[in-house]
Every structure is written in C-alpha cells, then in structure tokens.
Design a protein around this motif. Structure first.
Motif, PDB file in Angstrom:
ATOM      1  N   ASN A 157      60.419   2.631  64.966  1.00  0.00           N
ATOM      2  CA  ASN A 157      60.596   4.173  64.736  1.00  0.00           C
ATOM      3  C   ASN A 157      60.916   4.594  63.269  1.00  0.00           C
ATOM      4  O   ASN A 157      60.450   5.504  62.938  1.00  0.00           O
ATOM      5  N   ASP A 185      63.407   5.346  61.580  1.00  0.00           N
ATOM      6  CA  ASP A 185      64.058   6.416  61.204  1.00  0.00           C
ATOM      7  C   ASP A 185      64.959   6.309  60.207  1.00  0.00           C
ATOM      8  O   ASP A 185      65.848   5.418  60.268  1.00  0.00           O
ATOM      9  N   THR A 220      54.161   4.047  64.516  1.00  0.00           N
ATOM     10  CA  THR A 220      55.729   4.518  64.778  1.00  0.00           C
ATOM     11  C   THR A 220      55.280   5.760  66.104  1.00  0.00           C
ATOM     12  O   THR A 220      54.019   5.760  66.435  1.00  0.00           O
ATOM     13  N   GLU A 233      56.179   9.429  67.908  1.00  0.00           N
ATOM     14  CA  GLU A 233      56.569  10.887  67.847  1.00  0.00           C
ATOM     15  C   GLU A 233      56.437  11.548  69.387  1.00  0.00           C
ATOM     16  O   GLU A 233      55.363  11.548  69.682  1.00  0.00           O
ATOM     17  N   HIS A 261      60.708  10.497  68.977  1.00  0.00           N
ATOM     18  CA  HIS A 261      61.346   9.193  69.260  1.00  0.00           C
ATOM     19  C   HIS A 261      61.676   8.846  70.746  1.00  0.00           C
ATOM     20  O   HIS A 261      61.859   9.877  71.499  1.00  0.00           O
ATOM     21  N   ARG A 315      68.189  12.913  64.098  1.00  0.00           N
ATOM     22  CA  ARG A 315      67.325  12.367  63.213  1.00  0.00           C
ATOM     23  C   ARG A 315      67.707  11.940  61.867  1.00  0.00           C
ATOM     24  O   ARG A 315      68.374  12.950  61.233  1.00  0.00           O
TER      25      ARG A 315
END
Length: 323
Positions: free
Chosen positions: A21, A23, A51, A53, A55, A68
């Motif tokens: 992810n 983040d 990654t 989108e 999450h 986030r």
C-alpha cells in the motif's frame, strides 16, 4: 516512468517488483524501494511497484479504515521521486478482492507482469481473504519464473517503522516521533481554494487547502512550513501557523478544514498547489465564546510559532523532498 491504472495484459519486458500500500512512503517503504532499485539495476530489469486504490481496508470497512497518511497523488509523487520505473495501480474492487492467491501468482505476477524478481515485506499477505502468504510465494516461485526475497521490518530504536505507528504518533501530537519514522515531516498537499474570508476580516488571512479526505490522522494548531507559495522559488519554504480541524468557534458540526496563515505574506495564491509540512503542535482545537477571544488566541499562536522558528531554524530550512 509509467503509471498504469490497472494490470495490463502481458507486459513486454520482465520486471523486478514489490507490492504494497505504501501509505506514507515511510522509512520502511524507502528501504524496500532502495533494495528494489539496487537489485533491478543488477539484473537489468525495470523497478516496478504494485499498489492499490482504494486501500483494501477502505474497501472492506470504510467506516473503520484508518486515516490515510498520503493521498494517491502524494504517494505517486514520492514513488516517482524514488526513481521507480513503473507503478501499477490496481483498482481494489469486488473482482480484485475475489482473486485467489494461486491465480494472483500465475496470472498477474507471471503472465501479466512477467515478474522475475519479487520483493515483499515480512508480514505480506495477498489474495482472497488474505489466504496467500510468503510460504506460498516461495513454493510457487520456481514454476512461475521468479526469485523471491523477503524484506525484514525496519526499526528505529525499539520502534518498528509502520504506518500504524506513524498514525498513533500523529494522533497524540508527537510530530517528532512521526518525523523520525517518516524520514521527513508529516505533510499535506492540496490546492488553495476559496474560503469564507474570515481570516482576512480578523487580520490573519489564510490559505485554505483543499482536503481530499474528511478522516485525518491529526488535528489542532501547528507550526508549519509551506512549499509552493514562494514566488522566488518553489523550493524555498515559507513559515506559518496552521489550523487543521472543524473550527468549532465558527461552525457547528463543520467538516475538517486546513487553513494556513503565512507570516508577512500578501500574495494571491488561489489555485496553486501547496505542500504543508507540520513541524510542531501548539495546541488542540478549542471553542471560544466569541470572535474576540479567538483573535487573542490566534495572536498567541502566531507569536509562539515565530518563536519556534527563531529557536529551531533548521526546521524552516528543510529541503523540499516532494511536490
């Protein structure tokens, strides 16, 4: 650098890949990206990141998902700065969530992306119901033509670097701890939009930064450095004080707003994209009885912020690390 919004059919060139992810793109992520690039260069392969989108936790439980640390735009900016060759953004939806681990390996990693070297973190899980694990990746590596490497967690002192630990530091107002784990100050990027002009009316004009999400990992009044507003150079930050919250003195049940007051600044910057670095928390949000009391408190906040920059100028002189 190429960015793909989905896994495209059958990549032409084999790749070195990492998945996550990302983040915050914190120090743990940065270690993964450095290792990925090093090995990709040794093998003569493009360094690629997969990654997601939104999450996955936002998809499965939007009301319980954590705030986030970075928007998608901010995350991509930092991955680009890390000189990744391509980024595959997988749309996390019902179809993707139902992919079983074996199909994820054979179809997506092997057939679609032609992964020849794969790097994952030591807590990596994948596939429907998170049923896939490192043991499965290792067991199926030879028949799917990739070499697997597992990256151990990074720790600073006794603290494991993780997005969760950074969120906890931000929630408690410990910006120093968050900075150590991120490798830079926590920041929010956004475009300057029109506000209610109250700051200008009371003598403290503010830039209102557009927020993409209502759920934020911190709130309160902060000392900040702002990139993108300096007319002489976007690389030089301007000092200021920021309010991040619902402004209880002004509105009942308001939505979160990020307002930044830049010291001795009068330029028109509507529409510009700024980055706000959070350096120090002054206090929590409070509701005041009237605007006069709010003005007196803002005067104190501005004085304390200016004192901060006089005492710790190195915070103000930090180089710009991302757009």
């Amino acid at each position: 650098m190429h960015t793909w919004r989905k896994v495209s059919a059958h990549a032409k060139t084999p790749v070195a890949l990492t998945i996550g992810n990302f983040d915050g793109v914190h120090l743990g992520h940065q270690a993964i990206l450095t290792r990925l690039k090093d090995v990709a260069n040794q093998l003569g392969l493009p360094a690629c990141v997969m990654t997601f989108e939104p999450h996955p936790r936002e998809f499965f439980a939007p009301d319980q998902a954590p705030a986030r640390l970075t928007s998608l735009r901010e995350k991509l900016s930092r991955l680009i700065q890390a000189e990744i060759d391509s980024i595959h953004i997988c749309r996390f939806n019902d179809d993707f969530a139902r992919i079983n681990p074996e199909r994820f390996i054979t179809q997506i990693l092997n057939q679609d992306l032609r992964v020849r070297w794969l790097l994952v973190g030591d807590d990596f899980r994948f596939g429907a119901r998170r049923a896939g694990d490192i043991a499965m990746l290792q067991a199926l590596s030879a028949e799917n033509n990739y070499t697997l490497e597992v990256m151990p967690s990074i720790a600073i002192g006794n603290q494991r670097v993780s997005s969760t630990a950074i969120r906890q530091a931000l929630i408690t107002g410990d910006l120093d701890a968050a900075t150590k784990l991120l490798g830079r100050p926590y920041s929010i990027n956004g475009r300057v939009i029109n506000g209610d002009k109250l700051g200008r009316q009371i003598g403290f004009p503010t830039a209102n930064i557009q927020l993409k999400h209502n759920l934020l990992p911190l709130s309160g009044i902060f000392v900040v450095s702002v990139y993108g507003a300096n007319s002489s150079s976007s690389e030089i930050p301007l000092p200021g004080v920021a309010s991040l919250g619902v402004r209880p003195t002004i509105h009942e049940n308001g939505k979160p707003v990020l307002e930044v007051h830049l010291f001795d600044f009068a330029d028109e910057i509507y529409g510009q994209h700024l980055r706000v670095d959070f350096l120090h928390k002054l206090r929590d949000e409070e509701k005041y009885a009237d605007i006069a009391m709010l003005i007196r408190q803002i005067e104190k906040d501005v004085a304390q912020a200016k004192e901060f920059f006089m005492i710790t100028p190195i915070q103000y002189n930090r180089s710009r690390s991302a757009p």
